[in-house]
Scaffold this motif. Structure first.
Motif, PDB file in Angstrom:
ATOM      1  N   LEU A 181       0.900  -1.209  -0.101  1.00 17.80           N
ATOM      2  CA  LEU A 181      -0.104   0.058   0.103  1.00 17.80           C
ATOM      3  C   LEU A 181       0.694   1.211   0.016  1.00 17.80           C
ATOM      4  CD1 LEU A 181      -2.766  -1.181   2.646  1.00 17.80           C
ATOM      5  CD2 LEU A 181      -3.092  -0.671   0.167  1.00 17.80           C
ATOM      6  N   LEU A 182       1.897   1.452   0.769  1.00 22.47           N
ATOM      7  CA  LEU A 182       2.821   2.469   0.846  1.00 22.47           C
ATOM      8  C   LEU A 182       3.543   2.621  -0.603  1.00 22.47           C
ATOM      9  CD1 LEU A 182       4.751   2.075   4.485  1.00 22.47           C
ATOM     10  CD2 LEU A 182       2.826   3.892   3.710  1.00 22.47           C
ATOM     11  N   ALA A 183       3.801   1.463  -1.117  1.00 21.69           N
ATOM     12  CA  ALA A 183       4.561   1.552  -2.402  1.00 21.69           C
ATOM     13  C   ALA A 183       3.625   2.108  -3.609  1.00 21.69           C
ATOM     14  CB  ALA A 183       4.922   0.118  -2.959  1.00 21.69           C
ATOM     15  N   THR A 184       2.298   2.140  -3.381  1.00 20.77           N
ATOM     16  CA  THR A 184       1.342   2.625  -4.312  1.00 20.77           C
ATOM     17  C   THR A 184       1.284   4.186  -4.256  1.00 20.77           C
ATOM     18  OG1 THR A 184      -0.636   2.540  -3.156  1.00 20.77           O
ATOM     19  CG2 THR A 184       0.022   0.659  -4.613  1.00 20.77           C
ATOM     20  N   HIS A 185       1.992   4.509  -3.021  1.00 20.28           N
ATOM     21  CA  HIS A 185       1.988   6.180  -2.657  1.00 20.28           C
ATOM     22  C   HIS A 185       3.292   6.724  -2.698  1.00 20.28           C
ATOM     23  CE1 HIS A 185      -2.538   6.163  -2.127  1.00 20.28           C
ATOM     24  NE2 HIS A 185      -2.421   5.222  -1.641  1.00 20.28           N
ATOM     25  N   GLY A 186       4.131   6.045  -3.171  1.00 19.88           N
ATOM     26  CA  GLY A 186       5.709   6.431  -3.310  1.00 19.88           C
ATOM     27  C   GLY A 186       6.185   6.439  -2.054  1.00 19.88           C
ATOM     28  N   ALA A 187       5.996   5.515  -0.923  1.00 25.89           N
ATOM     29  CA  ALA A 187       6.564   5.339   0.243  1.00 25.89           C
ATOM     30  C   ALA A 187       7.016   3.976   0.584  1.00 25.89           C
ATOM     31  CB  ALA A 187       5.831   5.915   1.523  1.00 25.89           C
ATOM     32  N   THR A 188       7.749   3.894   1.741  1.00 25.01           N
ATOM     33  CA  THR A 188       8.239   2.670   2.231  1.00 25.01           C
ATOM     34  C   THR A 188       8.249   2.582   3.785  1.00 25.01           C
ATOM     35  OG1 THR A 188      10.492   3.344   2.675  1.00 25.01           O
ATOM     36  CG2 THR A 188       9.992   2.531   0.356  1.00 25.01           C
ATOM     37  N   LEU A 189       8.673   1.542   4.157  1.00 30.53           N
ATOM     38  CA  LEU A 189       8.499   1.334   5.814  1.00 30.53           C
ATOM     39  C   LEU A 189       9.177   2.299   6.506  1.00 30.53           C
ATOM     40  CD1 LEU A 189       8.405  -2.577   6.578  1.00 30.53           C
ATOM     41  CD2 LEU A 189       6.286  -0.895   6.448  1.00 30.53           C
ATOM     42  N   ALA A 190      10.351   2.702   5.769  1.00 32.44           N
ATOM     43  CA  ALA A 190      11.306   3.815   6.260  1.00 32.44           C
ATOM     44  C   ALA A 190      10.502   5.140   6.367  1.00 32.44           C
ATOM     45  CB  ALA A 190      12.617   3.954   5.567  1.00 32.44           C
ATOM     46  N   ASP A 191       9.510   5.453   5.839  1.00 33.21           N
ATOM     47  CA  ASP A 191       8.745   6.484   5.761  1.00 33.21           C
ATOM     48  C   ASP A 191       7.957   6.438   7.047  1.00 33.21           C
ATOM     49  OD1 ASP A 191      10.239   7.771   3.535  1.00 33.21           O
ATOM     50  OD2 ASP A 191       9.093   6.289   2.403  1.00 33.21           O
ATOM     51  N   ILE A 192       7.573   5.595   7.557  1.00 31.94           N
ATOM     52  CA  ILE A 192       6.461   5.472   8.783  1.00 31.94           C
ATOM     53  C   ILE A 192       7.004   6.236   9.868  1.00 31.94           C
ATOM     54  CG2 ILE A 192       5.248   4.034  10.310  1.00 31.94           C
ATOM     55  CD1 ILE A 192       5.196   1.782   7.861  1.00 31.94           C
ATOM     56  N   VAL A 193       6.160   7.129  10.394  1.00 31.59           N
ATOM     57  CA  VAL A 193       6.593   7.813  11.634  1.00 31.59           C
ATOM     58  C   VAL A 193       5.861   7.507  12.820  1.00 31.59           C
ATOM     59  CG1 VAL A 193       7.515   9.951  10.266  1.00 31.59           C
ATOM     60  CG2 VAL A 193       5.155   9.858  11.048  1.00 31.59           C
ATOM     61  N   LYS A 194       4.919   6.629  12.777  1.00 36.52           N
ATOM     62  CA  LYS A 194       4.058   6.334  13.789  1.00 36.52           C
ATOM     63  C   LYS A 194       3.078   5.197  13.643  1.00 36.52           C
ATOM     64  CE  LYS A 194       1.282   7.049  17.547  1.00 36.52           C
ATOM     65  NZ  LYS A 194       1.529   6.019  18.662  1.00 36.52           N
ATOM     66  N   GLN A 195       2.919   4.185  14.537  1.00 30.89           N
ATOM     67  CA  GLN A 195       2.428   3.098  14.002  1.00 30.89           C
ATOM     68  C   GLN A 195       1.880   2.739  15.357  1.00 30.89           C
ATOM     69  OE1 GLN A 195       4.487  -0.313  12.614  1.00 30.89           O
ATOM     70  NE2 GLN A 195       4.878  -0.925  14.695  1.00 30.89           N
ATOM     71  N   VAL A 196       0.396   2.083  15.260  1.00 33.51           N
ATOM     72  CA  VAL A 196      -0.288   1.535  16.495  1.00 33.51           C
ATOM     73  C   VAL A 196      -0.771   0.169  16.257  1.00 33.51           C
ATOM     74  CG1 VAL A 196      -2.405   1.747  17.942  1.00 33.51           C
ATOM     75  CG2 VAL A 196      -1.383   3.826  17.011  1.00 33.51           C
ATOM     76  N   VAL A 197      -0.339  -0.742  17.068  1.00 33.47           N
ATOM     77  CA  VAL A 197      -0.594  -2.215  16.869  1.00 33.47           C
ATOM     78  C   VAL A 197      -1.660  -2.765  17.900  1.00 33.47           C
ATOM     79  CG1 VAL A 197       0.198  -4.543  16.533  1.00 33.47           C
ATOM     80  CG2 VAL A 197       1.663  -2.711  16.006  1.00 33.47           C
ATOM     81  N   TYR A 198      -2.812  -3.032  17.377  1.00 27.55           N
ATOM     82  CA  TYR A 198      -3.774  -3.565  18.248  1.00 27.55           C
ATOM     83  C   TYR A 198      -3.808  -5.055  18.182  1.00 27.55           C
ATOM     84  CZ  TYR A 198      -5.776   0.951  17.107  1.00 27.55           C
ATOM     85  OH  TYR A 198      -5.681   2.463  17.191  1.00 27.55           O
ATOM     86  N   VAL A 199      -3.760  -5.858  19.335  1.00 32.17           N
ATOM     87  CA  VAL A 199      -3.830  -7.170  19.520  1.00 32.17           C
ATOM     88  C   VAL A 199      -4.809  -7.653  20.467  1.00 32.17           C
ATOM     89  CG1 VAL A 199      -1.513  -7.529  18.898  1.00 32.17           C
ATOM     90  CG2 VAL A 199      -2.106  -7.386  21.422  1.00 32.17           C
ATOM     91  N   THR A 200      -5.532  -8.828  20.022  1.00 29.05           N
ATOM     92  CA  THR A 200      -6.570  -9.318  21.162  1.00 29.05           C
ATOM     93  C   THR A 200      -6.271 -10.012  22.259  1.00 29.05           C
ATOM     94  OG1 THR A 200      -6.951 -11.231  19.699  1.00 29.05           O
ATOM     95  CG2 THR A 200      -8.169  -9.402  19.240  1.00 29.05           C
ATOM     96  N   ASP A 201      -4.915 -10.370  22.260  1.00 20.88           N
ATOM     97  CA  ASP A 201      -4.326 -11.074  23.369  1.00 20.88           C
ATOM     98  C   ASP A 201      -2.913 -10.831  23.777  1.00 20.88           C
ATOM     99  OD1 ASP A 201      -3.043 -13.275  24.937  1.00 20.88           O
ATOM    100  OD2 ASP A 201      -4.971 -14.469  24.392  1.00 20.88           O
ATOM    101  N   ILE A 202      -2.494 -10.313  24.972  1.00 22.96           N
ATOM    102  CA  ILE A 202      -1.151 -10.111  25.366  1.00 22.96           C
ATOM    103  C   ILE A 202      -0.202 -11.133  25.088  1.00 22.96           C
ATOM    104  CG2 ILE A 202      -1.136 -10.918  27.646  1.00 22.96           C
ATOM    105  CD1 ILE A 202       0.559  -7.583  26.150  1.00 22.96           C
TER     106      ILE A 202
END
Length: 126
Positions: free
Chosen positions: A58-79
């Motif tokens: 998805l990022l590649a379709t917008h000219g970006a890579t993982l290195a361009d990510i500045v913030k992420q939130v990960v949601y999980v259903t079990d610790i």
């Protein structure tokens, strides 16, 4: 927390912001108009790998890579998924920078069978 977390990411100058929300292991090739089937049922590590693969594409379709990510939130259903997701994240980013990250445990996600979802914000130069 150095090495485990990035607590601050600073973006300077003009840039294009890209927001991806709720990326998980939904089968992108499922029937249109219906809830997508979830791939890798019961396997948090595999669901995480699929989510990061989808994020990369998805990022590649917008000219970006993982290195361009500045913030992420990960949601999980079990610790108990924390180690699998942490391993998956380290593999996804490799030697690149880890963005500012929040890890949340919640009761459930949008589609039954989803064990995790990832939201990311990326910034690329205009």
């Amino acid at each position: 927390t150095k090495g485990r977390f990035t607590e601050v990411v600073t973006v300077t100058g003009p840039g294009k912001m890209i927001f991806l929300a709720g990326v998980g292991a939904e089968d992108e090739h499922g029937p249109p108009g219906q809830s997508a089937p979830i791939l890798h049922l019961g396997k948090p590590y595999e669901q995480c790998l699929y989510a990061y693969d989808k994020i990369k594409r998805l990022l590649a379709t917008h000219g970006a890579t993982l290195a361009d990510i500045v913030k992420q939130v990960v949601y999980v259903t079990d610790i108990r998924y924390q180690n699998d997701v942490g391993k998956c994240r380290r593999e996804a980013y490799g030697n690149g920078p880890i963005p500012a990250n929040t890890f949340l445990v919640i009761n459930g996600l949008a589609i039954q069978g989803m064990l995790l979802e990832i939201d990311v914000t990326a910034v690329v130069a205009k």
